[in-house]
Design a protein around this motif. Sequence first.
Motif, PDB file in Angstrom:
ATOM      1  N   ARG A  38     -11.224  24.715   2.018  1.00  0.00           N
ATOM      2  CA  ARG A  38     -11.222  24.527   0.566  1.00  0.00           C
ATOM      3  C   ARG A  38     -12.213  25.406  -0.204  1.00  0.00           C
ATOM      4  NH1 ARG A  38     -12.477  18.640  -0.666  1.00  0.00           N
ATOM      5  NH2 ARG A  38     -13.872  19.048   1.093  1.00  0.00           N
ATOM      6  N   PRO A  39     -13.469  25.550   0.238  1.00  0.00           N
ATOM      7  CA  PRO A  39     -14.408  26.368  -0.549  1.00  0.00           C
ATOM      8  C   PRO A  39     -13.953  27.818  -0.699  1.00  0.00           C
ATOM      9  CG  PRO A  39     -15.589  25.009   1.037  1.00  0.00           C
ATOM     10  CD  PRO A  39     -14.140  24.871   1.368  1.00  0.00           C
ATOM     11  N   LEU A  40     -13.364  28.400   0.346  1.00  0.00           N
ATOM     12  CA  LEU A  40     -12.928  29.792   0.271  1.00  0.00           C
ATOM     13  C   LEU A  40     -11.682  29.935  -0.596  1.00  0.00           C
ATOM     14  CD1 LEU A  40     -13.511  30.975   3.956  1.00  0.00           C
ATOM     15  CD2 LEU A  40     -14.937  31.389   1.950  1.00  0.00           C
ATOM     16  N   VAL A  41     -10.789  28.954  -0.536  1.00  0.00           N
ATOM     17  CA  VAL A  41      -9.597  28.987  -1.390  1.00  0.00           C
ATOM     18  C   VAL A  41     -10.001  28.876  -2.853  1.00  0.00           C
ATOM     19  CG1 VAL A  41      -7.471  27.776  -2.004  1.00  0.00           C
ATOM     20  CG2 VAL A  41      -8.083  28.076   0.408  1.00  0.00           C
ATOM     21  N   GLN A  42     -10.917  27.972  -3.147  1.00  0.00           N
ATOM     22  CA  GLN A  42     -11.381  27.794  -4.527  1.00  0.00           C
ATOM     23  C   GLN A  42     -12.080  29.042  -5.037  1.00  0.00           C
ATOM     24  OE1 GLN A  42     -13.796  24.297  -4.217  1.00  0.00           O
ATOM     25  NE2 GLN A  42     -12.031  22.898  -4.045  1.00  0.00           N
ATOM     26  N   ALA A  43     -12.831  29.717  -4.178  1.00  0.00           N
ATOM     27  CA  ALA A  43     -13.524  30.939  -4.588  1.00  0.00           C
ATOM     28  C   ALA A  43     -12.533  32.040  -4.941  1.00  0.00           C
ATOM     29  CB  ALA A  43     -14.464  31.402  -3.468  1.00  0.00           C
ATOM     30  N   GLU A  44     -11.417  32.139  -4.211  1.00  0.00           N
ATOM     31  CA  GLU A  44     -10.425  33.152  -4.499  1.00  0.00           C
ATOM     32  C   GLU A  44      -9.661  32.868  -5.788  1.00  0.00           C
ATOM     33  OE1 GLU A  44      -9.323  34.889  -0.048  1.00  0.00           O
ATOM     34  OE2 GLU A  44      -7.886  33.624  -1.112  1.00  0.00           O
ATOM     35  N   ARG A  45      -9.565  31.616  -6.165  1.00  0.00           N
ATOM     36  CA  ARG A  45      -8.848  31.250  -7.389  1.00  0.00           C
ATOM     37  C   ARG A  45      -9.669  31.519  -8.644  1.00  0.00           C
ATOM     38  NH1 ARG A  45      -6.337  25.516  -5.230  1.00  0.00           N
ATOM     39  NH2 ARG A  45      -4.508  26.399  -4.199  1.00  0.00           N
ATOM     40  N   GLN A  46     -10.993  31.639  -8.496  1.00  0.00           N
ATOM     41  CA  GLN A  46     -11.849  31.864  -9.651  1.00  0.00           C
ATOM     42  C   GLN A  46     -11.721  33.315 -10.107  1.00  0.00           C
ATOM     43  OE1 GLN A  46     -15.735  30.698  -8.362  1.00  0.00           O
ATOM     44  NE2 GLN A  46     -15.243  28.517  -8.317  1.00  0.00           N
TER      45      GLN A  46
END
Length: 394
Positions: free
Chosen positions: A384-392
């Motif tokens: 989740r943290p890496l997916v959220q970072a890519e969405r920003q």
Amino acid sequence: MTSQATVPRHVLPVLVLAQFAGTSLWFAVNAVMPDLQRELGWPTAALGTLTSALQLGFILGTLVFALLAVADRFAPRLVFLVCALAGAGCTVMAWAMVRHYEALMVWRFATGFFLAGIYPVGMRIAAQWYSRGLGAALGLLIGALVIGSASAHALRAIGDQLPWPTLMLGVAALAAAGGVLLYATVGDAPGTVARVTTLQWRALASVWTDRKVRSSVLGYFGHMWELYTMWVLVPLILATRLEGAALSWAAFWVLGAGALGCAVGGWVALRRGSARVAGTQLGVSGLCCLAAPWLMHAPDAFFYTWLVVWGITVAGDSPQFSTLTARNAPPQAVGSVLTLTNSIGFGISIVSILLFVSLADRVALGALIPWLAIGPALGLWALRPLVQAERQPG
């Protein structure tokens, strides 16, 4: 690492060919095991023990290579060459002593040990050359390995035309040639991080202490819970509808479809990000696990579509997990971190395989397979943290 624009065109094809040739020591020899069983009268359990011996050798090898920082202290292409030649030599010795079961098991264990200097080290070399587009490069690299692993089933289907001694010696020669090809034609990438002279204990600890590395590594562990067990169970699933050569060819196509997931996933990752591609494929493969109770008994069109989709996605996320780990690991210890991750991941796969294969004798496959989804579920949570970072944005 170097800009992808400056990478000579031959580097990636050579990497793919050399990696495929080196890891042929793993998959092609397994394909002759049924022939050895018939000729030498070995029980089925003996074949499983030989396969486990190689897996355990690989786990020990990756652990030793990681703790000693072998791929970061020495030129990776030299490590690849030495291990390819050593693995080829072990396969020749396995051929020479094939009628002595205990000796054969030792040589297969040794082969697995030296494979630790081929598979993860090949990824290390790719990471040196590709500062951008690593996900796409590893997609092709690991896609070739998926086809190689699946080809064991194709070899089994045409096994009557390939005597096992010829196949074993041919595989040894292929692996040696792959190591020489890589060493002779691919040098060190411009701007490569200087090789270290000391052990990288603190850098290895980044597997747990660094938030980004921990996220991709734990996602990879969830993927490994599912991947190899799925590969082991596919022939059992297909055996509910097929037999003989038809079963072997179907298994080849189902497992080989993973190469498509690797290659296309790498291309999409250039535009959407490795974490989102890995998460999507991991989620779809987990849904395939959960759908087993219904699709095991579905009409053929749905049954085979399900297996192909599962085959594509169960392997297609692997290059992106390696890409994320290579990008976020300490630059001076990328090889060691990748190798340690492989070691733990394959250990998890052995636990999963032993558990599910033992239960398959007592539990219907439709009821058993959904439990494989535990791995993808935990992997998605960790990612989740890496997916959220890519969405920003930005």
